[in-house]
Motif scaffolding. Structure first.
Motif, PDB file in Angstrom:
ATOM      1  N   ILE A  50       0.841  -1.204   0.000  1.00  0.00           N
ATOM      2  CA  ILE A  50       0.000   0.000   0.000  1.00  0.00           C
ATOM      3  C   ILE A  50       0.873   1.249   0.000  1.00  0.00           C
ATOM      4  N   GLY A  51       1.884   1.269   0.865  1.00  0.00           N
ATOM      5  CA  GLY A  51       2.761   2.434   0.937  1.00  0.00           C
ATOM      6  C   GLY A  51       3.502   2.663  -0.369  1.00  0.00           C
ATOM      7  N   SER A  52       4.076   1.602  -0.922  1.00  0.00           N
ATOM      8  CA  SER A  52       4.856   1.736  -2.158  1.00  0.00           C
ATOM      9  C   SER A  52       3.977   2.144  -3.330  1.00  0.00           C
ATOM     10  N   LEU A  69      -2.237   4.554   9.913  1.00  0.00           N
ATOM     11  CA  LEU A  69      -3.509   4.911   9.295  1.00  0.00           C
ATOM     12  C   LEU A  69      -4.411   3.691   9.146  1.00  0.00           C
ATOM     13  N   LEU A  70      -3.830   2.559   8.746  1.00  0.00           N
ATOM     14  CA  LEU A  70      -4.621   1.353   8.534  1.00  0.00           C
ATOM     15  C   LEU A  70      -5.224   0.814   9.823  1.00  0.00           C
ATOM     16  N   SER A  71      -4.567   1.099  10.946  1.00  0.00           N
ATOM     17  CA  SER A  71      -5.075   0.613  12.231  1.00  0.00           C
ATOM     18  C   SER A  71      -6.308   1.377  12.683  1.00  0.00           C
ATOM     19  N   GLU A  85      -5.785   7.937  -0.857  1.00  0.00           N
ATOM     20  CA  GLU A  85      -5.208   6.925  -1.746  1.00  0.00           C
ATOM     21  C   GLU A  85      -4.803   5.675  -0.970  1.00  0.00           C
ATOM     22  N   VAL A  86      -4.253   5.848   0.216  1.00  0.00           N
ATOM     23  CA  VAL A  86      -3.881   4.708   1.053  1.00  0.00           C
ATOM     24  C   VAL A  86      -5.124   3.898   1.419  1.00  0.00           C
ATOM     25  N   ALA A  87      -6.160   4.580   1.872  1.00  0.00           N
ATOM     26  CA  ALA A  87      -7.383   3.881   2.284  1.00  0.00           C
ATOM     27  C   ALA A  87      -8.019   3.145   1.108  1.00  0.00           C
ATOM     28  N   GLY A  88      -8.014   3.770  -0.069  1.00  0.00           N
ATOM     29  CA  GLY A  88      -8.602   3.134  -1.243  1.00  0.00           C
ATOM     30  C   GLY A  88      -7.817   1.915  -1.696  1.00  0.00           C
ATOM     31  N   TYR A  89      -6.490   2.038  -1.748  1.00  0.00           N
ATOM     32  CA  TYR A  89      -5.685   0.899  -2.186  1.00  0.00           C
ATOM     33  C   TYR A  89      -5.769  -0.238  -1.171  1.00  0.00           C
ATOM     34  N   GLU A  94      -7.025  -5.731  -0.179  1.00  0.00           N
ATOM     35  CA  GLU A  94      -7.599  -6.712   0.747  1.00  0.00           C
ATOM     36  C   GLU A  94      -8.714  -7.508   0.074  1.00  0.00           C
ATOM     37  N   ARG A  95      -9.466  -6.843  -0.778  1.00  0.00           N
ATOM     38  CA  ARG A  95     -10.521  -7.561  -1.501  1.00  0.00           C
ATOM     39  C   ARG A  95      -9.903  -8.580  -2.456  1.00  0.00           C
TER      40      ARG A  95
END
Length: 350
Positions: A50-52, A69-71, A85-89, A94-95
């Motif tokens: 996600i970060g990359s 952020l993910l936590s 963008e992080v939340a969307g990716y 995960e899906r």
């Protein structure tokens, strides 16, 4: 039609494919690692991916900031573009990891994944899950963010629906016909997808998520446990050059697939190499741990953290004995200590 007949099967291409298929078979035969250790590897790889992926597109959040952020995603709204963008990716990847068997390659699913990728960006609400309707050439960028000029023309908006139908149909038919090795087929699909550039925004991240999906479809079950996005980020210049060299020729009579396919296979080989080194290192380190220490580490992997109380309940061990194990694990770097007094807790070391 996609002219895949000009693909050159060089000795290097054969060697890279053989290496990847050998690891694929070894991973399946060995069954990987214990569930708790696999879960830890996947958690680390997910954060890296996600970060990359977001940094490749210009994001600035570190892996540590991404993990933080993910936590705390549940019910949170995001005002910063990087966070969106992080939340969307995160949602898309995960899906893919969890539901790949129920996600055949169709235009419907591609559009759904694009919609989810931009789910947190109000700025992109108008085009989520829809093919673009305006011209959108791909330009190189300077260090200061100014465009350095057009790299290649993407597909005209009018042509996108038919080109995407052609690409998806071609891939599914060729996969069934098995005339081309799956890794070469996936590589060609990705570079053509990026040349079409079917969406207004999000094509790059979506292409990486779709790469993972297609690799899982092809039986490369190890891909969630090592980050391909991280490999690409660390070789971004070569990534861009390879894309440009192949994309400029895709609609010619003899497309030059080699620059991109060689890069793609090398990136996958590096992904495998990193995972192999992690697994071997973990096996070596854990094999040397006493049983009590091993139980503590595995609990920390499963739960994300462990306390003295957890260890006593889990092992039935003596407090003073367990203190020695915790102290040794911290010294060895297996655990990191946080807090003080009765509030002390531990998490896995790096």
């Amino acid at each position: 039609m996609i002219g895949f007949h000009s693909v050159q099967i060089t000795p290097e291409v054969l060697q890279l494919i053989a290496k990847l298929d050998e690891f694929k078979g070894a991973w399946r035969a060995a069954g990987g690692l214990a569930p708790a250790r696999l879960s830890a590897l996947r958690r680390v790889a997910t954060v890296e991916s996600i970060g990359s992926s977001t940094r490749i597109e210009g994001g600035r959040l570190s892996d540590g900031e991404v993990e933080c952020l993910l936590s705390n995603l549940q019910g949170k709204s995001f005002t910063e573009r990087d966070e969106q963008e992080v939340a969307g990716y995160a949602e898309v990847i995960e899906r893919v990891y969890s539901c790949w068997e129920d996600l055949p390659l169709t235009e419907k699913h591609i559009k759904q994944l694009h919609r989810d990728l931009l789910a947190y960006s109000e700025k992109d609400a108008w085009h989520r899950g829809s093919y673009r309707t305006s011209t959108n050439g791909v330009a190189a960028s300077e260090e200061d963010g100014k465009q350095a000029g057009l790299v290649f023309e993407t597909a005209a908006p009018f042509d996108i629906p038919s080109l995407m139908t052609e690409l998806v149909t071609w891939f599914n038919e060729e996969r069934s016909a098995a005339r081309l090795h799956p890794l070469l087929l996936i590589g060609i699909w990705v570079v053509v997808f990026l040349q079409i550039h079917p969406f207004q925004n999000g094509n790059g991240p979506l292409s990486r998520a779709l790469s993972t999906l297609l690799l899982l479809h092809a039986g490369y079950a190890f891909v969630p446990y090592s980050s391909l996005e991280s490999v690409i980020e660390q070789s971004k210049e070569a990534y861009c050059v390879a894309l440009r060299q192949t994309q400029a020729t895709i609609r010619s009579e003899s497309p030059n697939w080699q620059p991109w396919l060689v890069f793609f296979l090398r990136a996958l080989a590096e992904q495998v190499g990193r995972l192999d080194r992690k697994v071997e290192r973990e096996k070596t380190v854990l094999a040397a741990l006493p049983e009590l220490s091993l139980q503590i580490v595995e609990f920390a992997r499963e739960s994300g953290r462990v306390t003295m109380g957890d260890a006593i309940r889990l092992t039935g061990g003596n407090r003073n004995t367990l203190k020695q194990h915790f102290r040794s694990l911290v010294v060895r770097g297996q655990l990191r200590r946080h807090g003080s007094g009765r509030g002390v807790w531990y998490e896995l070391g790096s």
